[in-house]
Design an enzyme around this catalytic site. Structure first.
Site, PDB file in Angstrom:
ATOM      1  CB  ALA A 283      -0.916  -0.010   1.222  1.00 14.95           C
TER       2      ALA A 283
ATOM      3  CE  LYS B 203       1.200 -11.483   1.274  1.00  9.89           C
ATOM      4  NZ  LYS B 203       1.277 -10.086   1.723  1.00  9.89           N
TER       5      LYS B 203
END
Length: 331
Positions: free
Chosen positions: A143, A194
């Site tokens: 982000a 992940k």
């Protein structure tokens, strides 16, 4: 402007802010739900989120801001959830509006603790949302780099390719490239796993391991991810694609990765509680570790990295000793 269905973003954090930014560049108006009334008032007055990605300036005439999740559900055809998985169930319990007929996309990288389901499965099982109305938004993409308008890539997965394309088109722009996928379950599990490997990478860094070991850790991590996802959902997929390997690498290496940051603190000797208190954002990998470990008790995939992180975070074993044992299991 793209002719579009109505979108609502559910969440007030960094990913929600980044998604709101991307959508606002392609549509006339979106609904944005967040719990924090002070943040809503701040955005209305100063045009930016005071708590996350505060450099992003919004054209507030494009935002319908609300602290009522039911208002957001009434407004939108497409709901994009971008809140930590640990808080999703609590938010959904506020619903009185029906989700029937809504298209739901998850930008959440985790498992819902109350059901041990990935977000898409949670909506399907608990809310009877048809699978063709459920999708996933994944990376590799931070982000923070969206806020900086650095070139980034998204993967939009949905069983209905038309709906995936609609979302991809509305998130794409000069610095965002979005591709579609039909691997809803695999990409969502990869997005969850992940974060665990990023915690492992952070622990290794905090313990003083170098780049050479990190490369071995990530190499083993992608193979471990492949084994786990294959047990959960067998289909033809290339684990080296960006949605899997790319997302793993950026989360494991980036200075923006809060999961790596959390792991680094654990490696340096912080307790789990003190590391969480130090951070202003949720490290999804902490919750994902417990869920993945418990799920794998049934699947039986060989997952020494997940096991090691679980031993440190949930069994209180010494990180230095656990990683010394782990080094003998990697190749």
């Amino acid at each position: 402007m793209i002719s579009s269905p109505k979108f609502a973003v559910i969440g007030g954090g960094s990913w929600a802010t980044a998604i709101a930014k991307m959508l606002c560049e392609n549509v006339d108006q979106i609904c944005w739900y967040m719990r924090n009334e002070d943040a809503i008032n701040h955005i209305k007055q100063y045009r930016h989120n005071p708590n996350y990605l505060s450099s992003v300036e919004f054209h507030t005439e494009k935002l319908f801001l609300t602290s009522d999740i039911n208002e957001a559900v009434r407004y939108a055809d497409y709901l994009i959830f971008a809140i930590p998985s640990a808080f999703l169930n609590g938010e959904l319990q506020k619903l009185t509006e029906s989700l029937e007929g809504k298209v739901i996309f998850s930008a959440i990288k985790g498992i819902v603790p109350e059901t041990s389901l990935i977000v898409g499965e949670h909506f399907n099982v608990k809310y009877d949302i048809p699978l063709e109305n459920i999708g996933v938004i994944t990376g590799p993409c931070h982000a923070e780099e969206v806020a900086l308008e650095r070139l980034s890539y998204l993967t939009i997965a949905c069983g209905d390719s038309k709906k995936a394309r609609i979302v991809a088109n509305h998130l794409s722009g000069n610095y965002i490239k979005a591709k579609i996928s039909d691997d809803i379950i695999g990409t969502e599990y990869a997005a969850m796993l992940k974060n665990i490997y990023a915690i492992a990478a952070g622990i290794a860094h905090g313990l003083g391991y170098g780049d050479n070991f990190q490369s071995v850790l990530m190499s083993n991590g992608i193979r471990e991810m492949k084994k786990f996802i294959k047990k959960v959902h067998r289909m033809k997929r290339n684990i080296n694609n960006s949605a899997y390997l790319g997302d793993l690498l950026v989360t494991g290496y980036s200075v923006f990765s809060r999961n790596r940051m959390f792991g680094n603190m654990i490696g340096k000797g912080y307790t789990v509680k003190s590391a969480m208190m130090e951070m202003s954002m949720v490290a999804e990998g902490y919750y994902a570790t417990k869920s993945a470990y418990e799920l794998n008790q049934g699947y039986g995939a060989k997952t020494p990295i997940i096991d090691a992180v679980y031993q440190i975070l949930y069994e209180g074993q010494e990180a230095k000793k656990v990683f010394k044992n782990l080094t003998d299991k990697l190749d």
